[in-house]
Motif scaffolding. Structure first.
Motif, PDB file in Angstrom:
ATOM      1  N   VAL A  27       7.528   5.722 -13.613  1.00  0.00           N
ATOM      2  CA  VAL A  27       7.498   4.710 -12.550  1.00  0.00           C
ATOM      3  C   VAL A  27       6.920   3.380 -13.030  1.00  0.00           C
ATOM      4  CG1 VAL A  27       6.743   4.224 -10.200  1.00  0.00           C
ATOM      5  CG2 VAL A  27       7.148   6.576 -10.888  1.00  0.00           C
ATOM      6  N   LEU A  28       7.576   2.304 -12.640  1.00  0.00           N
ATOM      7  CA  LEU A  28       7.124   0.963 -12.979  1.00  0.00           C
ATOM      8  C   LEU A  28       6.961   0.168 -11.692  1.00  0.00           C
ATOM      9  CD1 LEU A  28       6.622  -0.724 -15.503  1.00  0.00           C
ATOM     10  CD2 LEU A  28       9.031  -1.299 -15.547  1.00  0.00           C
ATOM     11  N   TYR A  29       5.771  -0.410 -11.485  1.00  0.00           N
ATOM     12  CA  TYR A  29       5.508  -1.198 -10.283  1.00  0.00           C
ATOM     13  C   TYR A  29       5.361  -2.636 -10.696  1.00  0.00           C
ATOM     14  CZ  TYR A  29       3.256  -2.541  -5.873  1.00  0.00           C
ATOM     15  OH  TYR A  29       2.952  -3.136  -4.676  1.00  0.00           O
ATOM     16  N   ILE A  30       6.317  -3.488 -10.270  1.00  0.00           N
ATOM     17  CA  ILE A  30       6.259  -4.887 -10.663  1.00  0.00           C
ATOM     18  C   ILE A  30       5.915  -5.742  -9.453  1.00  0.00           C
ATOM     19  CG2 ILE A  30       7.556  -6.829 -11.624  1.00  0.00           C
ATOM     20  CD1 ILE A  30       9.249  -4.628 -13.051  1.00  0.00           C
ATOM     21  N   SER A  31       4.786  -6.433  -9.550  1.00  0.00           N
ATOM     22  CA  SER A  31       4.346  -7.273  -8.444  1.00  0.00           C
ATOM     23  C   SER A  31       4.547  -8.738  -8.794  1.00  0.00           C
ATOM     24  CB  SER A  31       2.869  -7.010  -8.130  1.00  0.00           C
ATOM     25  OG  SER A  31       2.476  -7.881  -7.093  1.00  0.00           O
ATOM     26  N   GLY A  32       5.141  -9.457  -7.887  1.00  0.00           N
ATOM     27  CA  GLY A  32       5.294 -10.899  -8.066  1.00  0.00           C
ATOM     28  C   GLY A  32       4.268 -11.633  -7.222  1.00  0.00           C
ATOM     29  N   GLU A  33       3.461 -10.882  -6.514  1.00  0.00           N
ATOM     30  CA  GLU A  33       2.506 -11.493  -5.582  1.00  0.00           C
ATOM     31  C   GLU A  33       1.068 -11.342  -6.025  1.00  0.00           C
ATOM     32  OE1 GLU A  33       3.389  -9.900  -1.727  1.00  0.00           O
ATOM     33  OE2 GLU A  33       5.217 -11.094  -1.630  1.00  0.00           O
ATOM     34  N   GLU A  34       0.792 -10.233  -6.729  1.00  0.00           N
ATOM     35  CA  GLU A  34      -0.576  -9.986  -7.164  1.00  0.00           C
ATOM     36  C   GLU A  34      -0.583  -9.806  -8.683  1.00  0.00           C
ATOM     37  OE1 GLU A  34      -2.465  -7.091  -3.930  1.00  0.00           O
ATOM     38  OE2 GLU A  34      -0.332  -6.778  -4.209  1.00  0.00           O
ATOM     39  N   SER A  35      -1.740 -10.050  -9.294  1.00  0.00           N
ATOM     40  CA  SER A  35      -1.842  -9.813 -10.731  1.00  0.00           C
ATOM     41  C   SER A  35      -1.963  -8.312 -10.959  1.00  0.00           C
ATOM     42  CB  SER A  35      -3.063 -10.529 -11.296  1.00  0.00           C
ATOM     43  OG  SER A  35      -4.229  -9.912 -10.800  1.00  0.00           O
ATOM     44  N   ALA A  36      -1.655  -7.875 -12.184  1.00  0.00           N
ATOM     45  CA  ALA A  36      -1.710  -6.442 -12.486  1.00  0.00           C
ATOM     46  C   ALA A  36      -3.099  -5.884 -12.200  1.00  0.00           C
ATOM     47  CB  ALA A  36      -1.319  -6.205 -13.935  1.00  0.00           C
ATOM     48  N   SER A  37      -4.151  -6.708 -12.461  1.00  0.00           N
ATOM     49  CA  SER A  37      -5.497  -6.180 -12.236  1.00  0.00           C
ATOM     50  C   SER A  37      -5.812  -6.065 -10.744  1.00  0.00           C
ATOM     51  CB  SER A  37      -6.548  -7.032 -12.950  1.00  0.00           C
ATOM     52  OG  SER A  37      -6.510  -8.337 -12.458  1.00  0.00           O
ATOM     53  N   GLN A  38      -5.203  -6.952  -9.946  1.00  0.00           N
ATOM     54  CA  GLN A  38      -5.381  -6.818  -8.497  1.00  0.00           C
ATOM     55  C   GLN A  38      -4.738  -5.529  -7.982  1.00  0.00           C
ATOM     56  OE1 GLN A  38      -3.763 -10.634  -7.340  1.00  0.00           O
ATOM     57  NE2 GLN A  38      -5.665 -11.219  -6.329  1.00  0.00           N
ATOM     58  N   VAL A  39      -3.544  -5.240  -8.500  1.00  0.00           N
ATOM     59  CA  VAL A  39      -2.864  -4.004  -8.089  1.00  0.00           C
ATOM     60  C   VAL A  39      -3.684  -2.801  -8.542  1.00  0.00           C
ATOM     61  CG1 VAL A  39      -0.733  -2.652  -8.231  1.00  0.00           C
ATOM     62  CG2 VAL A  39      -0.611  -5.138  -8.244  1.00  0.00           C
ATOM     63  N   GLN A  40      -4.263  -2.932  -9.737  1.00  0.00           N
ATOM     64  CA  GLN A  40      -5.085  -1.848 -10.277  1.00  0.00           C
ATOM     65  C   GLN A  40      -6.313  -1.603  -9.389  1.00  0.00           C
ATOM     66  OE1 GLN A  40      -6.490  -2.734 -14.180  1.00  0.00           O
ATOM     67  NE2 GLN A  40      -5.955  -0.687 -14.951  1.00  0.00           N
ATOM     68  N   MET A  41      -6.902  -2.730  -8.905  1.00  0.00           N
ATOM     69  CA  MET A  41      -8.071  -2.620  -8.033  1.00  0.00           C
ATOM     70  C   MET A  41      -7.706  -1.910  -6.729  1.00  0.00           C
ATOM     71  SD  MET A  41     -10.066  -6.173  -8.531  1.00  0.00           S
ATOM     72  CE  MET A  41     -10.204  -6.518  -6.789  1.00  0.00           C
ATOM     73  N   ARG A  42      -6.527  -2.249  -6.221  1.00  0.00           N
ATOM     74  CA  ARG A  42      -6.062  -1.602  -5.003  1.00  0.00           C
ATOM     75  C   ARG A  42      -5.866  -0.103  -5.260  1.00  0.00           C
ATOM     76  NH1 ARG A  42      -2.195  -3.370  -0.686  1.00  0.00           N
ATOM     77  NH2 ARG A  42      -1.896  -5.307  -1.799  1.00  0.00           N
ATOM     78  N   ALA A  43      -5.267   0.204  -6.427  1.00  0.00           N
ATOM     79  CA  ALA A  43      -5.027   1.610  -6.779  1.00  0.00           C
ATOM     80  C   ALA A  43      -6.350   2.373  -6.853  1.00  0.00           C
ATOM     81  CB  ALA A  43      -4.288   1.698  -8.111  1.00  0.00           C
ATOM     82  N   ARG A  44      -7.386   1.686  -7.350  1.00  0.00           N
ATOM     83  CA  ARG A  44      -8.693   2.340  -7.451  1.00  0.00           C
ATOM     84  C   ARG A  44      -9.239   2.649  -6.060  1.00  0.00           C
ATOM     85  NH1 ARG A  44     -12.018  -1.181 -10.821  1.00  0.00           N
ATOM     86  NH2 ARG A  44     -10.447  -0.657 -12.370  1.00  0.00           N
ATOM     87  N   THR A  83       0.837  -1.197   0.000  1.00  0.00           N
ATOM     88  CA  THR A  83       0.000   0.000   0.000  1.00  0.00           C
ATOM     89  C   THR A  83       0.875   1.253   0.000  1.00  0.00           C
ATOM     90  OG1 THR A  83      -1.582  -1.257   1.319  1.00  0.00           O
ATOM     91  CG2 THR A  83      -1.915   1.116   1.207  1.00  0.00           C
ATOM     92  N   LEU A  84       1.861   1.283   0.882  1.00  0.00           N
ATOM     93  CA  LEU A  84       2.770   2.428   0.983  1.00  0.00           C
ATOM     94  C   LEU A  84       3.481   2.686  -0.341  1.00  0.00           C
ATOM     95  CD1 LEU A  84       4.391   4.449   2.905  1.00  0.00           C
ATOM     96  CD2 LEU A  84       6.119   2.654   2.971  1.00  0.00           C
ATOM     97  N   LEU A  85       4.000   1.607  -0.950  1.00  0.00           N
ATOM     98  CA  LEU A  85       4.805   1.794  -2.149  1.00  0.00           C
ATOM     99  C   LEU A  85       3.960   2.141  -3.366  1.00  0.00           C
ATOM    100  CD1 LEU A  85       7.510  -0.848  -1.413  1.00  0.00           C
ATOM    101  CD2 LEU A  85       7.790   1.619  -1.524  1.00  0.00           C
ATOM    102  N   LEU A  86       2.722   1.635  -3.394  1.00  0.00           N
ATOM    103  CA  LEU A  86       1.839   2.005  -4.500  1.00  0.00           C
ATOM    104  C   LEU A  86       1.491   3.491  -4.395  1.00  0.00           C
ATOM    105  CD1 LEU A  86       0.464   0.849  -6.957  1.00  0.00           C
ATOM    106  CD2 LEU A  86      -1.522   0.310  -5.562  1.00  0.00           C
ATOM    107  N   GLN A  87       1.251   3.938  -3.168  1.00  0.00           N
ATOM    108  CA  GLN A  87       0.951   5.366  -2.971  1.00  0.00           C
ATOM    109  C   GLN A  87       2.178   6.217  -3.311  1.00  0.00           C
ATOM    110  OE1 GLN A  87      -0.969   4.716   1.094  1.00  0.00           O
ATOM    111  NE2 GLN A  87      -2.182   6.402   0.313  1.00  0.00           N
TER     112      GLN A  87
END
Ligand code: TYD
Ligand code: MG
Length: 471
Positions: free
Chosen positions: A136-153, A120-124
């Motif tokens: 900026v490029l955010y690469i997640s090895g734990e969540e899918s890109a759409s999950q990260v997108q949902m969090r961003a929303r 959460t901190l790093l996405l913010q």
């Protein structure tokens, strides 16, 4: 004899080198030259892993170009850039912890318990830096890109031009970085990354070490800032991130107690700024919010004066911060009374108890002692000694201290009190939060009391006598 010893040592070294690869315990990081089922150092089973050397080095003498031409003289410093270029996120708490913004061509590690809020901190942070013009490029090895997108929303960050990807193959990631040329990359987490050249599972010490090495050298050579997220496991085994700590420029730890909404980002190592600097955040339904006045927050739950409660005027990093120490002392049913500490050092508590007994005549034999820093803050300053002693005696005597008073000062083994650094800043902060009196050690020079009535004490004995009455 000495020369013989030296050459012997050299032979040993050569022997060790020939025996590469070595083995490392993933629990305690102890290195051995042979595999075994049980670690000799920490006694743990099945934790020994093979670690291949990071690079095989130059194949022949010819390949060694030497470092001529790359050296600089100290006097060159006058003509080269004085400060590394930095970018601010605009989040004051984050920028301060980073030592004044994000440095180009640097590698960072952000460690912390799972679920504490690192992603959460790093996405913010990613969103902030992107808005401030970084690619900026955010690469997640734990969540899918759409999950990260949902969090961003959920966090209301959809307007920010951060690129998201879900990938764990580091070779692919580096190829992409080469093509994309970003300014800032977040790898979440380093434990999920793997290199095809290392024959070990992702998350193992070998993989974590190799992946961190690749990313760190990439950051340096391409001028990119790379943040790696590292999980600390339940048992506190940080074998993965620990080996990474030595490689990176900056190590930040994200701390907090599960039941509390406060989160503290602490710089434990920083090549580009002061270590020990902290940023305070609050976890809300819409992500992390910065806390601009931490003292007020840490004291917000304080009610009427209660025995065992003392307000400590501390310094965290470069700023003063008030917090509350709470102690509970009760007759112990055990032959070995309990000493339980949350938020402070257990061995320091043992020392204070011993000094109280032998120098001030306040024994704690047969009594259970509990000490807690309210709000989930962790204090490591020796200047908290006197506040701890005051809380302990106050709890033992069932006598509350005045509500509007703060206490600080270091206690020496002889029972003397040593002045704390930045006394004026501590008093100023106390005054700002409505405190009117303070108990401190004797200073060499008085002044700058910020309107606070200061009572100076020579030693612990005097302190006990004057504050809690003759005994
Ligand atoms: P996360 O960033 O996924 O933790 P980490 O990456 O360190 O494992 O945070 C997860 C926790 O934070 C989860 O328990 C829910 C909480 N949370 C909030 O309270 N508010 C929010 O807006 C978000 C995104 C998470
Ligand atoms: Mg996460």
């Amino acid at each position: 004899m000495l020369t013989a010893l030296a050459s012997g040592a050299k032979q040993d070294q050569n022997k060790n080198m020939a025996k590469d690869p070595t083995f490392i315990c993933s629990k305690c990081n102890a290195a051995t030259t042979k595999w075994s089922g049980k670690c000799d150092t920490c006694g743990e089973w099945n934790t020994i892993e093979e670690v291949k050397p990071l690079s095989t080095g130059p194949k022949s003498k010819k390949a060694m170009g030497g470092i001529r031409g790359k050296e600089i003289t100290l006097t060159d410093l006058a003509t080269t850039e004085k400060e590394p270029p930095r970018t601010l996120s605009g989040v004051g708490e984050l920028d301060r912890t980073l030592g004044g913004g994000l440095v180009k061509a640097s590698a960072l590690l952000v460690g912390g318990d799972p679920g504490i809020g690192k992603s959460t901190l790093l996405l913010q942070a990613a969103a902030r830096f992107a808005r401030n013009g970084l690619k900026v490029l955010y690469i997640s090895g734990e969540e899918s890109a759409s999950q990260v997108q949902m969090r961003a929303r959920r966090l209301g960050l959809t307007e920010s031009p951060v690129k998201l990807a879900s990938e764990t193959n580091l070779r692919d990631i580096l190829t992409t970085l080469e093509a994309e040329q970003p300014d800032f990359v977040i790898i979440d987490s380093i434990q999920t990354m793997w290199l095809d050249t290392v024959e070990a599972a992702p998350g193992s010490v070998s993989q974590v070490r190799a992946a961190a090495h690749e990313l760190t050298s990439f950051a340096k050579s391409r001028g990119i800032a790379v943040v790696m997220v590292g999980h600390v496991t339940k048992e506190g085994a940080i074998a993965g991130p620990r080996v990474v700590e030595h490689m990176v420029d900056t190590v930040l730890y994200f701390e907090g107690e599960r039941g509390h909404q406060f989160r503290i980002l602490r710089a434990v190592k920083n090549r580009f700024g002061p270590a020990d600097e902290i940023g305070v955040f609050e976890m809300t339904g819409k992500g992390l919010a910065e806390v601009k006045n931490p003292s007020a927050l840490f004291l917000s739950e304080r009610g009427d004066p209660a025995p065992g409660s003392v307000v400590f005027a501390g310094i965290e990093g470069s700023r003063p911060m008030l917090c509350e120490f709470q102690a509970l002392v009760a007759p112990s049913p055990h032959s070995q009374p309990r000493r339980t500490v949350v938020g402070w050092d257990g061995s320091r508590l043992a020392m204070i108890l011993a000094v109280l007994e032998s120098r001030a005549g306040v024994p704690f034999t047969g009594l259970d002692v509990y000490l807690n820093v309210a709000g989930g803050l962790r204090v490591s300053e020796p200047a908290a000694d006197l506040a701890v002693a005051a809380a302990l005696i106050s709890a033992r005597e069932d006598a509350a201290l005045p509500k509007e008073s703060v206490i600080f000062g270091e206690i020496s083994l002889s029972g003397g009190l040593r002045p704390a650094p930045q006394t004026e800043n501590r008093l100023k902060e106390a005054s700002k939060l409505g405190f009117t009196s303070a108990i401190t050690p004797v200073r060499a020079k008085r002044g700058g009391d910020a309107g606070v009535a200061v009572r100076e004490m020579q030693d612990l004995h005097t302190f006990v006598e004057q504050v809690f009455g003759a005994r």
